[in-house]
Design a protein around this motif. Structure first.
Motif, PDB file in Angstrom:
ATOM      1  N   LEU B 211       0.789  -1.241   0.000  1.00  0.00           N
ATOM      2  CA  LEU B 211       0.000   0.000   0.000  1.00  0.00           C
ATOM      3  C   LEU B 211       0.827   1.300   0.000  1.00  0.00           C
ATOM      4  CD1 LEU B 211      -3.075  -0.874   2.220  1.00  0.00           C
ATOM      5  CD2 LEU B 211      -3.116  -0.093  -0.155  1.00  0.00           C
ATOM      6  N   THR B 215       0.575   3.878  -3.164  1.00  0.00           N
ATOM      7  CA  THR B 215      -0.061   5.158  -2.832  1.00  0.00           C
ATOM      8  C   THR B 215       0.863   6.317  -3.197  1.00  0.00           C
ATOM      9  OG1 THR B 215      -1.212   4.119  -0.986  1.00  0.00           O
ATOM     10  CG2 THR B 215      -1.079   6.519  -0.973  1.00  0.00           C
ATOM     11  N   GLY B 261      -4.851   2.275   5.538  1.00  0.00           N
ATOM     12  CA  GLY B 261      -3.981   2.377   4.358  1.00  0.00           C
ATOM     13  C   GLY B 261      -4.776   2.451   3.073  1.00  0.00           C
ATOM     14  N   THR B 262      -5.826   1.620   2.995  1.00  0.00           N
ATOM     15  CA  THR B 262      -6.646   1.614   1.793  1.00  0.00           C
ATOM     16  C   THR B 262      -7.356   2.951   1.611  1.00  0.00           C
ATOM     17  OG1 THR B 262      -6.998  -0.732   2.178  1.00  0.00           O
ATOM     18  CG2 THR B 262      -8.388   0.309   0.531  1.00  0.00           C
ATOM     19  N   PHE B 265      -4.933   5.255   0.218  1.00  0.00           N
ATOM     20  CA  PHE B 265      -4.692   4.857  -1.164  1.00  0.00           C
ATOM     21  C   PHE B 265      -5.809   5.346  -2.086  1.00  0.00           C
ATOM     22  CE2 PHE B 265      -5.821   1.679  -4.425  1.00  0.00           C
ATOM     23  CZ  PHE B 265      -4.742   1.841  -5.264  1.00  0.00           C
ATOM     24  N   SER B 268      -5.643   9.033  -2.660  1.00  0.00           N
ATOM     25  CA  SER B 268      -4.569   9.375  -3.595  1.00  0.00           C
ATOM     26  C   SER B 268      -4.966   9.027  -5.028  1.00  0.00           C
ATOM     27  CB  SER B 268      -3.292   8.611  -3.235  1.00  0.00           C
ATOM     28  OG  SER B 268      -2.929   8.876  -1.913  1.00  0.00           O
ATOM     29  N   MET B 269      -5.546   7.839  -5.176  1.00  0.00           N
ATOM     30  CA  MET B 269      -5.921   7.391  -6.513  1.00  0.00           C
ATOM     31  C   MET B 269      -6.905   8.371  -7.147  1.00  0.00           C
ATOM     32  SD  MET B 269      -7.572   3.737  -7.517  1.00  0.00           S
ATOM     33  CE  MET B 269      -9.131   4.084  -6.748  1.00  0.00           C
TER      34      MET B 269
END
Lengths: 276, 439
Positions: B211, B215, B261-262, B265, B268-269
């Motif tokens: 991750l 990220t 963390g997801t 992520f 950010s995505m």
């Protein structure tokens, strides 16, 4: 008459050349055989080079052109034969070797800039742990300028066009300050501007006394670009000065007719291996 | 308020250090396309951990992690062997090995827990999903040691690892032991995975490696920043996950850390500039609008070349018909062009009509010139088709060598189809005068 130094022989192996017998050969490939999964890719190739030359390596797809370069560089293992660079094992000559791999061999989305990639050319001289200094960076920039990419130093490499990526690899090879360059299809799929830059560089390096072995695919430009050719199709079908060797007869041997014969030979060998 | 007791601080430090180490080491794993190997390693660590417990007969973290490391590495070795010896596809080999080892681990855990009182108290099942509460200072020292080792290796060997990861073939030609550098990266990943087992668990520790790197890749194009950022993100999600898990004490730490963390992520995505999904969608939309605007200007210019002469004024409907667009799309293009100053409106009996402004006219000349040059270029050099042609029609001169452009221009001029910009017309006239010809 220009005396052409003994360049290569596909039939009789190493020949001694009269004037150069006591100095080390630039390149001496003897009986090179390379196999993938016991299937020969290169078979008993003999190729010697005594003086700096600009050599084109040509042959049909799958003829083993890239493998020939990679085997000399030690990137693929030899099944038989030997390679000497400047009279010794290639491993002992790392700092004198420049290399341009095929463009497709790396991930262009890798997070490095154009300048980072060119700097990699200086790593061989730097040695362990040492980072590039200001002088190395200046030199890398100079190499970038030579391929016309001075303004692209801080671009991420994925943002370049195919031709610009190819030029980045060339700049990296320049940064190596090598004596012998191996280039794997530096003109494959590039634009006209890049092809000109590449060719001009090849000539310039040759004029500086370097040796260049260049895998090339475009038969139309062979006579213009290279003073010597090595024609490969699993075996070395011909090698020598372009004017003498680049003939319809040899081309037929390399690209047509012979191809089927060699395929049949390879097939026969495979069958034999299976039955053994 | 958060209760930062000594225990919480120890755990917080442990998971943050773990996250930082995982971010550093995992970035390389991700860049090499090896994220799944970390997952195999983590799952395969479980049986080794249990066997170490059985052999010792008691709970000892260091020995158990050593056992985990050994069985994880055996799995990776098996993976390499099967890959080269058989023709089974990579993903199938990985999936099988991972499941077999993990299955074995779960069986061993049940066996240990049912066998004796001590076994049931060992709480080995916490290694499946992770449990941070039991972390003590010694564990943190272990994690810190591994993270420090990773940091030292990467700082010292930054240049070498960068090269060997980007272009292993070139690295080998330069004499670097690319394979050994590879193995070092793998070894570091294995160490981080194993020390992460108690906190995050075998099922999820691989995500901790993956991750931070993926990220951070949304935010930077530089390896140095990627590594630094991934370490920071890793530390953040480790710490934040621990705090969340401590606050709701029923939640296992592993899943919470991974969910945090997801979350980062996904943010950010979506929102990263340039590489993010929204930025890409916006860029695509802008690009489509530019193409439509170019089409409109080119159409108006071509119209002027016809019998109507310079006096081309079209209504919304006529523009829609000319461009073969829906009226709504045509109004959108017209609006864009008006905003950019290329188009001007006028009122007439037919309603509002639109024509090119001076600026629009100059721009249209560039566009039509570009389009015709590209078309001719593709006709003359079909072998190079697509390698150079750029949809931004005004940039022909940046992509083609000057002599090729001159050649193409001469051909168009001969057919009287070259839109002359003032500059090029002047140069044309000057060249004629220099050659002694007429104006």
């Amino acid at each position: 008459m220009i005396q052409v130094p003994q360049a290569a022989s596909s039939t009789t192996g190493v020949k001694t050349s009269d004037s150069k017998s006591n100095t080390a050969r630039i390149l001496d490939v003897h009986d090179m055989t390379v196999a993938y999964h016991q299937r020969p890719v290169l078979w008993d190739v003999d190729f010697t080079l005594d003086e700096p030359r600009l050599v084109g390596i040509i042959g049909p797809n799958g003829a083993g052109k890239s493998t020939f370069i990679k085997a000399i560089l030690g990137l693929v293992p030899l099944a038989g034969g030997s390679v000497k660079l400047f009279g010794t094992a290639p491993e002992a000559q790392r700092k004198r070797i420049g290399y341009v791999p095929q463009r497709e061999s790396v991930d262009w989305d890798f997070p490095v800039s154009v300048l980072d990639v060119v700097l990699m050319g200086t790593y061989g001289r730097l040695g362990w742990f040492r980072r590039p200094r200001a002088a190395d960076i200046a030199w890398a920039r100079e190499c970038l300028a030579q391929v016309g990419l001075a303004d692209f130093a801080y671009r991420q490499i994925g943002q370049l066009s195919g031709g610009q990526q190819q030029r980045t690899f060339l700049a990296r090879a320049l940064a190596q300050k090598a004596d012998i360059y191996f280039m794997d299809e530096p003109m494959a799929g590039v634009d006209a501007a890049t092809e000109r830059v590449v060719f001009a560089l090849l000539k310039q390096l040759r004029a500086e006394g370097k040796t260049l072995l260049v895998v090339h695919h475009d038969l139309r430009t062979v006579a213009e670009y290279f003073e010597m050719v090595a024609m490969l199709n699993m075996r070395l079908t011909a090698a020598g000065p372009t004017a003498e060797v680049f003939t319809p007869d040899n081309l037929r041997k390399t690209y047509g007719g012979r191809l089927e014969v060699l395929d049949a030979a390879a097939e026969a060998l495979r069958k034999k291996q299976r039955s053994d | 308020m958060l209760d930062l007791s000594y225990n919480t601080i120890v755990v917080l430090l442990g998971t943050s250090l773990l996250g930082a180490g995982a971010g550093l080491v995992g970035s390389f794993t991700v860049l090499r396309g090896r994220a799944l190997i970390g997952d195999v390693l983590a799952h395969a660590a479980l049986p080794g951990l249990c066997l170490a417990f059985l052999i010792l007969g008691r709970r000892n973290l260091t020995s158990m992690l050593a056992g985990a490391l050994v069985s994880g590495l055996i799995a990776v070795l098996l993976l390499t062997l099967l890959r080269s010896a058989t023709r089974v596809k990579d993903d199938a080999v990985m999936g099988t090995i991972r499941s077999v080892f993990f299955g074995g681990g779960v069986v061993l855990i049940s066996y240990i827990q049912n066998r004796s009182v001590e076994g049931s108290k060992a709480g080995l099942d916490s290694y499946i999903l992770g449990k941070t509460a039991g972390m003590i200072a010694a564990d943190v020292q272990l994690i810190g040691g591994v993270a420090l080792a990773a940091l030292v290796c990467i700082v010292l060997l930054y240049k070498e690892m960068q090269l060997a990861s980007f272009d292993p073939g070139f690295a080998r030609v330069q004499g670097w032991p690319a394979l050994a550098l590879d193995n070092l990266q793998m070894a570091l990943a294995a160490l981080v995975t194993v020390v992460g087992l108690p906190a995050v668990g075998a099922v999820l520790v691989a995500a901790m490696l993956i991750l931070p790197g993926v990220t951070m890749r949304f935010w930077t194009d530089r390896l140095g920043k990627l590594l630094l950022g991934a370490a920071l993100i890793g530390a953040t999600i480790g710490g934040a996950g621990t705090l969340a898990s401590a606050k709701f004490s029923l939640l296992p730490a592993g899943p919470v850390i991974i969910l945090v963390g997801t979350f980062i992520f996904v943010l950010s995505m979506l929102f990263a500039p340039r590489r993010g999904v929204l930025a890409r969608a916006a860029a695509l939309r802008d690009f489509r609008r530019m193409l439509a605007r170019q089409k409109l200007l080119a159409a108006l210019y071509t119209f002027c070349e016809g019998p109507e002469g310079d006096d081309a004024w079209l209504t919304d409907e006529e523009i829609a018909a000319t461009l073969e667009m829906s009226p709504r799309a045509a109004r959108r293009v017209v609006y864009d062009a008006l905003l950019s100053g290329a188009l001007q409106p006028r009122e007439s009996a037919k309603g509002t009509e639109y024509g090119l402004t001076e600026f629009g006219w100059e721009h249209a000349i560039l566009i039509v010139r570009g389009e015709r040059l590209w078309r001719l270029y593709l006709l003359e050099h079909p072998d190079l088709a697509g390698q150079l042609v750029d949809l931004d029609l005004t940039k022909v001169d940046e992509h083609l060598p000057a002599d090729v452009v001159q050649d193409l221009e001469a051909k168009l001029r001969a057919e009287n189809r070259l839109p002359e910009t003032d500059a090029s017309a002047d140069a044309y006239a000057a060249a004629h005068r220099a050659a002694g010809g007429g104006p």
